[in-house]
Scaffold this motif. Structure first.
Motif, PDB file in Angstrom:
ATOM      1  N   LEU B  97       0.832  -1.202   0.000  1.00 29.36           N
ATOM      2  CA  LEU B  97       0.000   0.000   0.000  1.00 29.36           C
ATOM      3  C   LEU B  97       0.869   1.256   0.000  1.00 29.36           C
ATOM      4  CD1 LEU B  97      -2.832   1.174   0.067  1.00 29.36           C
ATOM      5  CD2 LEU B  97      -2.794   1.018   2.567  1.00 29.36           C
ATOM      6  N   GLY B  98       1.990   1.206   0.716  1.00 32.46           N
ATOM      7  CA  GLY B  98       2.911   2.344   0.739  1.00 32.46           C
ATOM      8  C   GLY B  98       3.400   2.714  -0.655  1.00 32.46           C
ATOM      9  N   THR B  99       3.726   1.712  -1.447  1.00 33.46           N
ATOM     10  CA  THR B  99       4.202   2.028  -2.803  1.00 33.46           C
ATOM     11  C   THR B  99       3.074   2.615  -3.648  1.00 33.46           C
ATOM     12  OG1 THR B  99       3.732  -0.217  -3.660  1.00 33.46           O
ATOM     13  CG2 THR B  99       5.914   0.160  -2.725  1.00 33.46           C
ATOM     14  N   CYS B 100       1.851   2.124  -3.447  1.00 35.08           N
ATOM     15  CA  CYS B 100       0.711   2.694  -4.184  1.00 35.08           C
ATOM     16  C   CYS B 100       0.515   4.168  -3.811  1.00 35.08           C
ATOM     17  CB  CYS B 100      -0.576   1.919  -3.873  1.00 35.08           C
ATOM     18  SG  CYS B 100      -0.614   0.233  -4.463  1.00 35.08           S
ATOM     19  N   LEU B 101       0.630   4.445  -2.512  1.00 37.19           N
ATOM     20  CA  LEU B 101       0.438   5.823  -2.031  1.00 37.19           C
ATOM     21  C   LEU B 101       1.466   6.767  -2.637  1.00 37.19           C
ATOM     22  CD1 LEU B 101      -0.388   5.325   1.749  1.00 37.19           C
ATOM     23  CD2 LEU B 101      -1.631   6.832   0.177  1.00 37.19           C
ATOM     24  N   THR B 102       2.713   6.314  -2.649  1.00 33.94           N
ATOM     25  CA  THR B 102       3.771   7.183  -3.168  1.00 33.94           C
ATOM     26  C   THR B 102       3.553   7.487  -4.646  1.00 33.94           C
ATOM     27  OG1 THR B 102       5.288   6.203  -1.584  1.00 33.94           O
ATOM     28  CG2 THR B 102       6.270   7.420  -3.412  1.00 33.94           C
ATOM     29  N   LEU B 103       3.204   6.431  -5.427  1.00 32.65           N
ATOM     30  CA  LEU B 103       2.947   6.677  -6.846  1.00 32.65           C
ATOM     31  C   LEU B 103       1.722   7.572  -7.023  1.00 32.65           C
ATOM     32  CD1 LEU B 103       3.545   6.225  -9.830  1.00 32.65           C
ATOM     33  CD2 LEU B 103       2.215   4.092  -9.717  1.00 32.65           C
ATOM     34  N   LEU B 126       9.546  -6.673   1.087  1.00 32.77           N
ATOM     35  CA  LEU B 126       9.554  -5.808  -0.101  1.00 32.77           C
ATOM     36  C   LEU B 126      10.408  -4.562   0.176  1.00 32.77           C
ATOM     37  CD1 LEU B 126       8.090  -5.602  -2.943  1.00 32.77           C
ATOM     38  CD2 LEU B 126       6.569  -3.947  -1.815  1.00 32.77           C
ATOM     39  N   PRO B 127      11.418  -4.302  -0.645  1.00 33.57           N
ATOM     40  CA  PRO B 127      12.266  -3.117  -0.419  1.00 33.57           C
ATOM     41  C   PRO B 127      11.580  -1.855  -0.945  1.00 33.57           C
ATOM     42  CG  PRO B 127      13.093  -4.375  -2.296  1.00 33.57           C
ATOM     43  CD  PRO B 127      11.887  -5.106  -1.784  1.00 33.57           C
ATOM     44  N   VAL B 128      10.674  -1.325  -0.117  1.00 31.47           N
ATOM     45  CA  VAL B 128       9.837  -0.188  -0.523  1.00 31.47           C
ATOM     46  C   VAL B 128      10.685   1.000  -0.958  1.00 31.47           C
ATOM     47  CG1 VAL B 128       8.168   1.491   0.330  1.00 31.47           C
ATOM     48  CG2 VAL B 128       7.938  -0.913   0.953  1.00 31.47           C
ATOM     49  N   GLU B 129      11.775   1.239  -0.211  1.00 30.04           N
ATOM     50  CA  GLU B 129      12.563   2.447  -0.498  1.00 30.04           C
ATOM     51  C   GLU B 129      13.175   2.396  -1.904  1.00 30.04           C
ATOM     52  OE1 GLU B 129      14.748  -0.827   0.846  1.00 30.04           O
ATOM     53  OE2 GLU B 129      12.958   0.123   1.720  1.00 30.04           O
ATOM     54  N   ARG B 130      13.568   1.192  -2.353  1.00 32.55           N
ATOM     55  CA  ARG B 130      14.142   1.097  -3.707  1.00 32.55           C
ATOM     56  C   ARG B 130      13.068   1.314  -4.776  1.00 32.55           C
ATOM     57  NH1 ARG B 130      17.832  -4.289  -2.800  1.00 32.55           N
ATOM     58  NH2 ARG B 130      18.685  -3.553  -0.832  1.00 32.55           N
ATOM     59  N   ILE B 131      11.882   0.783  -4.509  1.00 29.54           N
ATOM     60  CA  ILE B 131      10.789   0.977  -5.464  1.00 29.54           C
ATOM     61  C   ILE B 131      10.444   2.459  -5.546  1.00 29.54           C
ATOM     62  CG2 ILE B 131       8.330   0.536  -5.834  1.00 29.54           C
ATOM     63  CD1 ILE B 131       8.836  -2.305  -4.680  1.00 29.54           C
ATOM     64  N   GLU B 132      10.319   3.098  -4.377  1.00 31.26           N
ATOM     65  CA  GLU B 132       9.946   4.518  -4.387  1.00 31.26           C
ATOM     66  C   GLU B 132      11.028   5.364  -5.051  1.00 31.26           C
ATOM     67  OE1 GLU B 132       6.858   4.391  -0.637  1.00 31.26           O
ATOM     68  OE2 GLU B 132       8.820   5.337  -0.316  1.00 31.26           O
ATOM     69  N   ALA B 133      12.274   4.995  -4.816  1.00 32.06           N
ATOM     70  CA  ALA B 133      13.375   5.749  -5.432  1.00 32.06           C
ATOM     71  C   ALA B 133      13.384   5.571  -6.945  1.00 32.06           C
ATOM     72  CB  ALA B 133      14.714   5.295  -4.839  1.00 32.06           C
ATOM     73  N   GLY B 134      12.833   4.467  -7.424  1.00 33.00           N
ATOM     74  CA  GLY B 134      12.845   4.219  -8.858  1.00 33.00           C
ATOM     75  C   GLY B 134      11.685   4.828  -9.612  1.00 33.00           C
ATOM     76  N   LEU B 135      10.675   5.308  -8.879  1.00 29.33           N
ATOM     77  CA  LEU B 135       9.451   5.734  -9.557  1.00 29.33           C
ATOM     78  C   LEU B 135       9.680   6.878 -10.536  1.00 29.33           C
ATOM     79  CD1 LEU B 135       6.762   5.496  -6.730  1.00 29.33           C
ATOM     80  CD2 LEU B 135       6.984   4.077  -8.770  1.00 29.33           C
ATOM     81  N   ASP B 136      10.495   7.854 -10.152  1.00 21.61           N
ATOM     82  CA  ASP B 136      10.697   8.997 -11.052  1.00 21.61           C
ATOM     83  C   ASP B 136      11.313   8.552 -12.367  1.00 21.61           C
ATOM     84  OD1 ASP B 136       9.526  10.777  -9.340  1.00 21.61           O
ATOM     85  OD2 ASP B 136      11.421  11.458  -8.432  1.00 21.61           O
ATOM     86  N   GLY B 137      12.236   7.610 -12.295  1.00 14.83           N
ATOM     87  CA  GLY B 137      12.855   7.105 -13.520  1.00 14.83           C
ATOM     88  C   GLY B 137      11.852   6.400 -14.409  1.00 14.83           C
TER      89      GLY B 137
END
Lengths: 409, 409
Positions: B97-103, B126-137
């Motif tokens: 859910l955290g990754t959904c929120l960030t996106l 799940l490594p949330v921080e890596r997913i969130e860091a990758g979203l902009d790319g």
């Protein structure tokens, strides 16, 4: 190749009064192989059997059912390897019956008093003439102390002969129990078949025999699996020769009934587990205990889903504590209202999963240590009831593929 | 390793108006891998999905179901490889859910408008921080003509990217259909999961979408199997962007509905079959047609019993016409009143078994010839009704064991 399965201990293979076994080399498929076995049973024995549920059951299985149902007292078993006589249609039934008739004539009994068993390649014609030509040699070989040779006579791709026995006091008499088995129930529909034969000199009424055979099979042969392939020829036969000096058992719930059943089940379990220990390519013996189910049936569903998962089995082969694969199999076992947040998982004593997630204290080194063992117990707690059940299986190795891909060539 | 599966044809991957795809390397499990994909969907699209029946379904699958049920229009898909986020309990749901929120924050939408998908190892955090860091790319990469890159972005142990498309006239408008898939539904609960995503610019009301997704999945992804292991994460999502210039489809039984459904099913079947063609260690593509059943369900039972039999699969690998193994699997498929004397079996056009026994004219050389092909059709005639069904599968090879035994190490 087998997992902790020593050769049979001759001291444990008690002769059973009233049962004689003879083996010969009949050249059924290959020369110089013990491939034809006769078991002669004295009059007055109680005999029953449990057979494959496969709808494509082989001709001999069809005849066994008929002959047992006919009520003629069973006096002989006739067992060949090298040919399963399955997928052979009406001609296969005629051929199986022909071999029963020939043996019956030699013994002065009726064909319905003979139970035939075949194990080997499916869809090939049973070489009746070779079997008939071998009968005299097998009959010349019959002895009461021939169980080891009998175990060897029914082997196909088995790497170790399988024979176990025990003695137990029943009604003040010391009775003997001896059994042999071959194959691996669900792994060899080609060189097909699990076969199991057990005999005791205990006194059991014929009326009780079907219940006894069914209960023994349920808790032993019906709890082992290698790859889930149910053979066309699986057969398990129990003989009580009624020679021992005790009052006949009329109920399995009596003290004598329980004592005999328990001793016989001990032997049946060893015979069944030996099949898994000698499973094609097996390097590990796995005990799957599923607890906390609503019914034993659903516990078995879960145990079989785990036991049949190629991914779980290859992980065991690799000694890889890739335990998510076990959770996945639990999840697709078919319990539609399973609550994953109540699942716990243990590998031997290591607590791996709690409430559906990785246990906080679980360290992969601990899982790795257990996975490297040759005997492993997996315990799944479903958290939804008090029922439990156990299944035994083995891993899936390169050798399994090699054996089954190259077998006929 | 794959069986007759060429790389995607770029000319066939039609951009779908209203769908943009972006991919990046987020380092989720390994560096320098495309492992994070976003799919952005314009407002007004109809979206539906079909998900694993595994009771141990992963956290993202649980969220997908919730978000689709919430009725908020779906605007984005967020897909990571390298981690399945399954067997992770409440913490896993919070992370998904955290990754959904960030996106959602980046896009100015709500979290319920994002569908998350994860595929990879089970029971790891799940490594949330890596997913969130990758979203902009990933967001910087979004384009309508990015389907091939999307197919690459969702690959795990796949050896070939899987993407197909077609165009069809619907209501006088030429509409496009493009889809991508990965994995092999039931073979990879570890680097888990079958994922399938299809989009069309056709106009389909949201009310029809669940029926459309279910019908497509039933006749495609639900008809393929490699080893019977149902993943914790299987997901199939269908998007109709409603951009094409035709009257919206209100019924799949209308001429327009049928035309669209048929064209989409063609693509879905290719996506599903590609998963089998790229099945772990696969060397053969097998079509199992079961005919003459009382119901399609029992035809599938038989087809799956054959498709899941390790003995049948190793015989295909060995090109060994050991066809008794197929009969044995038919026999234990679970049809309790199956009459073996009515069974016929064909291998391509070769008539192998008639009325439950070997066909008199069958010669093993003929069976051998077919078994050596890389594409084989097995036809089983049950002789008890008019129903039929088809399942696609592959063989079981040494490489399957190697891949699954060595995968994590």
């Amino acid at each position: 190749m087998s997992v902790n399965l020593p050769a049979p201990n001759p001291d444990e293979l008690y002769p059973i009064a009233g049962v004689r076994i003879g083996v010969t080399e009949a050249g059924i498929r290959k020369a110089q192989r013990k491939d034809l076995t006769v078991v002669l049973i004295d009059p007055g024995a109680s005999v029953s059997g449990v057979f494959t549920q496969n709808r494509f059951c082989a001709a001999p299985v069809q005849l066994c059912r008929q002959h047992l149902a006919s009520g003629a007292g069973i006096r002989a078993l006739l067992i060949n390897t090298g040919n399963a006589n399955a997928g052979t249609g009406e001609d296969g039934r005629a051929r199986a019956l022909g071999t029963c008739l020939t043996l019956a004539r030699k013994l002065g009994i009726s064909a319905a008093q003979v139970l035939p068993f075949s194990t080997g390649v499916i869809m090939e014609t049973l070489p009746v003439e070779r079997i008939e030509a071998g009968l005299d040699g097998a009959l010349a070989d019959v002895r009461e102390d021939n169980w080891l040779r009998g175990a060897e006579g029914i082997m196909t791709t088995d790497t170790v002969a399988k024979a176990f026995g025990t003695q137990v006091l029943v009604g003040g008499a010391l009775v003997s129990i001896t059994g042999i088995s071959k194959g691996a129930g669900m792994i060899r529909p080609n060189m097909a078949t699990m076969l199991g034969f057990m005999a005791t000199d205990a006194c059991v009424s014929q009326a009780l025999m079907q219940q006894l055979a069914t209960e023994l099979a349920e808790a032993s042969f019906n709890r082992v699996t290698v790859d889930g392939d149910t053979s066309t020829n699986d057969s398990f036969v129990v003989i009580a020769t009624n020679k021992a000096m005790h009052v006949p058992i009329e109920s399995l719930d009596s003290p004598d009934g329980r004592a005999l059943r328990s001793a016989m089940l001990g032997v049946a379990k060893k015979l069944a587990q030996a099949i898994v220990r000698d499973g094609e390519g097996a390097t590990k013996f796995i005990t799957l205990k599923v607890e906390g189910g609503k019914t034993p049936f659903e516990c078995r569903q879960v145990a079989y889903a785990v036991a049949h998962s190629p991914l779980v089995k290859t992980a065991f082969f690799a000694s890889d504590p890739n335990l998510g694969r076990i959770l996945a199999a639990v999840g697709y076992a078919g319990i539609s209202d399973l609550d994953q947040t109540r699942i716990d998982l243990y590998l031997d004593e290591v607590h791996v999963v709690t409430q559906g997630g990785r246990h906080p204290a679980y360290r992969e080194e601990e899982g790795q240590r257990v996975m490297k063992q040759s005997e492993i117990t997996v315990r799944v707690l479903l958290g939804r009831g008090d029922a439990a059940d156990t299944v035994w299986t083995c891993d899936l190795s390169h050798d399994y593929v090699t054996i089954n891909a190259d077998y006929r060539s």
